[in-house]
Design an enzyme around this catalytic site. Structure first.
Site, short mmCIF file in Angstrom:
data_model
loop_
_atom_site.label_atom_id
_atom_site.label_comp_id
_atom_site.label_asym_id
_atom_site.label_seq_id
_atom_site.Cartn_x
_atom_site.Cartn_y
_atom_site.Cartn_z
N HIS A 212 -2.55 -8.57 14.50
CA HIS A 212 -3.70 -8.09 15.26
C HIS A 212 -4.34 -9.28 15.97
CE1 HIS A 212 -3.36 -4.40 12.96
NE2 HIS A 212 -3.45 -5.09 11.83
N ASP B 148 -4.77 0.77 5.25
CA ASP B 148 -3.69 1.55 5.84
C ASP B 148 -3.02 2.45 4.80
OD1 ASP B 148 -4.02 0.70 8.42
OD2 ASP B 148 -2.55 -0.91 8.29
#
Length: 257
Positions: A43, A174
């Site tokens: 990210h 997640d």
């Protein structure tokens, strides 16, 4: 329940670097007592150049640096090791086939098929005989698969059993979302998933870690299941939280004048 939980000293505590891609982060992490750094290339803006700088600084400082790449198909899985990272953390490992492909890229023969590089940061860039290079790399490199999906959860035991995989790490948010509990990391179903993954790692003598757990869940949900790697926070969260505290303190002082 807590009798067999490792003490906090048994678990290495890491700092993720997500934005501030300079070697100064190594000095700060080292000075404040973190046990390892994770450079997050999944990210944000950090690329190979910054990863290399931070990794070489980490080697010189005696602070292990792991690279989290973009996923099992990342072209950088082996390159981050060539560039000085002591380990690679691969997110979204959902199947045994993906884990095998990761091992093929990151391990030298006979375990995998990693291409032989030139001089490496881990040897101080000294050219050494191939056999010595391979032996040292294989002894120190760590390959960690992140489990973040229902299919990854189902395959966790097979992934942990695979030679060349050194550990399993959970991407907490997640995984919780993938099994139907978005934002509810402490849900019983999520805790049972952590237990399954931790048990798989321990059964095969592999490392077990977690990323994204709040402090109040670490003992119950990570250490209780054998975790030895905890990624505690990232540098932006530290900056933001520190800025909030400082502003609150100074606002209180100035408003009292």
């Amino acid at each position: 329940m807590h009798q067999n939980v490792p003490s906090s000293r048994a678990a290495a505590i890491g700092l993720a670097i997500c934005v501030m891609n300079t070697v100064e982060t190594v000095a700060v992490a080292r000075r404040t007592g973190f046990d390892f750094i994770v450079v997050d290339m999944e990210h944000g803006r950090i690329g190979l150049d910054s990863l290399t700088d931070i990794s070489v600084a980490g080697l010189l400082a005696g602070l292990p640096v792991y690279a989290r790449v973009t996923g099992p198909s990342s072209p950088d899985i082996a390159r981050v090791l060539d560039c000085g990272a002591i380990g690679v953390i691969v997110p979204h490992v959902d199947t045994l086939e993906q884990a095998r492909a990761i091992v093929e890229k990151t391990r030298f023969l006979p375990t995998g098929g990693r291409a032989l590089p030139g001089p490496l940061a881990m040897t101080g860039f000294e050219p050494v005989p191939v056999a010595e290079l391979i032996a040292k790399a294989e002894a120190t490199t760590r390959v960690i698969a992140m489990i973040e999906s229902r299919s990854g959860l189902d395959a966790a035991d097979d992934i942990a059993a695979l030679a060349g995989i050194d550990g399993l790490m959970i991407g907490s948010n997640d995984l919780a979302a993938a099994i139907g509990h978005v934002g509810d990391i402490g849900h019983d179903v999520v805790q049972q998933a952590f237990r399954r993954i931790g048990a798989a790692a321990m059964r095969h003598g592999k490392s077990f870690g977690a990323m994204g757990l709040p402090p109040d869940r670490v003992r119950e949900q990570a250490l209780a299941f054998g975790a030895d790697m905890i990624v505690a926070t990232n540098e932006i969260n530290l900056l933001f939280e520190g800025a909030q505290r400082t502003m609150a303190d100074f606002r209180q002082i100035t408003e009292q004048v």
